[in-house]
Design an enzyme around this catalytic site. Structure first.
Site, PDB file in Angstrom:
ATOM      1  N   GLU A 190      -2.031  -9.041  -4.529  1.00 52.73           N
ATOM      2  CA  GLU A 190      -2.993  -8.410  -3.640  1.00 52.73           C
ATOM      3  C   GLU A 190      -2.783  -8.889  -2.204  1.00 52.73           C
ATOM      4  O   GLU A 190      -2.661 -10.088  -1.950  1.00 52.73           O
ATOM      5  CB  GLU A 190      -4.426  -8.732  -4.077  1.00 52.73           C
ATOM      6  N   CYS A 191      -2.732  -7.967  -1.283  1.00 52.28           N
ATOM      7  CA  CYS A 191      -2.679  -8.230   0.162  1.00 52.28           C
ATOM      8  C   CYS A 191      -1.547  -9.205   0.513  1.00 52.28           C
ATOM      9  O   CYS A 191      -0.392  -8.828   0.528  1.00 52.28           O
ATOM     10  CB  CYS A 191      -4.031  -8.716   0.671  1.00 52.28           C
ATOM     11  N   GLY A 192      -1.857 -10.467   0.800  1.00 49.76           N
ATOM     12  CA  GLY A 192      -0.815 -11.417   1.157  1.00 49.76           C
ATOM     13  C   GLY A 192       0.235 -11.564   0.071  1.00 49.76           C
ATOM     14  O   GLY A 192       1.433 -11.674   0.353  1.00 49.76           O
ATOM     15  N   MET A 195       2.500  -8.601   0.305  1.00 43.69           N
ATOM     16  CA  MET A 195       3.454  -8.762   1.399  1.00 43.69           C
ATOM     17  C   MET A 195       4.617  -9.656   0.980  1.00 43.69           C
ATOM     18  O   MET A 195       5.781  -9.378   1.278  1.00 43.69           O
ATOM     19  CB  MET A 195       2.741  -9.346   2.617  1.00 43.69           C
ATOM     20  N   GLY A 286      -0.466  -4.287  -4.355  1.00 42.24           N
ATOM     21  CA  GLY A 286      -0.965  -3.480  -3.249  1.00 42.24           C
ATOM     22  C   GLY A 286      -1.826  -4.282  -2.290  1.00 42.24           C
ATOM     23  O   GLY A 286      -2.181  -5.435  -2.545  1.00 42.24           O
TER      24      GLY A 286
END
Length: 316
Positions: A190-192, A195, A286
């Site tokens: 998730e998120c970080g 990435m 995501g």
């Protein structure tokens, strides 16, 4: 709502407004937290700075506790919350689990926890624990590889952009995660964490660093908030969510050139929508930060996928 606590208010105005609130809303006002300029905490564009970055944090926390105890009916608050002394014994509080304890068998899920990955809802971790997951912390920054004997990976949000050089430099960890996912181990990012799974991450200074490489493409700083706010996320094809939405939020200045198209995120008020998430039967990657209690099927699917992976590996 069971009660109200007023924040950043003077004692004089509290004496005026509290009786009005109780009369109009028929809710008890338990007290107030006064204005306290000495308790200001520094923030960055993604929120408050982390605890180890704040000087004299424990002193501030102790002072805040004193103010709270002096101005709020804490005993009444605990009584209303149904708090019991024995509940503190188990960090994840198994009481009230939505899962059938007789059907649980423990699997080990590696959870990224360090300076780069530190954004987790405690409710999410509790639900994983209740579903039969033994959560094993590891550091993508400092450890050389994933923990031994794990059957799943959880990469939460955080500040990978602030640690991009160190994350990139830990080549053995990047390789360990990439190869393990390629071998079929279930993962959630998730998120970080999302990435981090890309091929590259370009920081705000324009420096590009290699990342894990499980997702084709890169992430970069946009200089502004991207898709900010609360959303409901629905799958295009059912895998993790059993046909129901999961609640989530996005709060990030970076964006990906490959956000995924497995799901649709919809803002609950405006109806604005967009595609997101890379998903299959074992992986969910995501930008949205998910709130698992809004759809327990997500947790059940993730843990069951980890069990299936465990059985497959043992059969070889």
């Amino acid at each position: 709502l069971a009660g109200v606590i007023l924040n950043r208010i003077t004692p004089g105005f509290y004496g005026i407004i509290a009786p009005i609130i109780e009369e109009e809303l028929h809710l008890p006002v338990l007290g107030f937290f006064p204005k306290a300029t000495d308790l200001q905490m520094e923030s960055r564009h993604l929120g408050l700075k982390m605890p180890d970055e704040i000087a004299q944090l424990q002193t501030q926390v102790a002072h805040a506790a004193e103010l709270l105890e002096a101005n709020v009916d804490v005993e009444k608050l605990l009584e209303m919350a149904g708090w019991k002394e024995e509940k503190a014994e188990d960090k994840y509080g198994a009481a009230g689990s939505v899962f059938d304890a007789d059907e649980k068998s423990t699997v080990r899920i590696a959870v990224a926890k360090d300076e780069a990955f530190c954004f987790y809802y405690e409710d999410n971790l509790r639900m994983l624990h209740e579903a039969g997951a033994d959560l094993v912390a590891f550091s993508p920054l400092h450890d050389k590889q994933l923990p031994e004997n794990v059957q799943g990976i959880l990469l939460g949000g955080g500040y990978p952009e602030l640690c991009a050089e160190a994350l990139s430099g830990n080549v053995s960890m990047r390789k360990s995660i990439r190869e393990t996912i390629a071998q079929g181990m279930p993962s959630v990012a998730e998120c970080g964490g999302f990435m981090y799974l890309h091929e590259t991450l370009t920081d705000e200074n324009g420096q590009t660093y290699p990342m894990v490489g499980a997702i084709r493409g890169g992430c970069h700083n946009t200089g502004k908030l991207v898709r900010f706010g609360y959303v409901n996320v629905m799958e295009q094809t059912s895998h993790f969510l059993a046909g129901k939405p999961v609640r989530a939020h996005e709060f990030h200045y970076y964006d990906s050139d490959n956000n995924g198209e497995s799901c649709v995120a919809v803002k609950p008020v405006s109806g604005t929508s967009w595609t997101c998430i890379h998903e299959d039967d074992r992986n969910w990657w995501g930008y949205p930060h998910l709130y698992y209690p809004s759809n327990p099927a997500f947790v059940e699917h993730f843990v069951q996928a980890a069990r299936l992976y465990h059985r497959e590996r043992n059969a070889k």
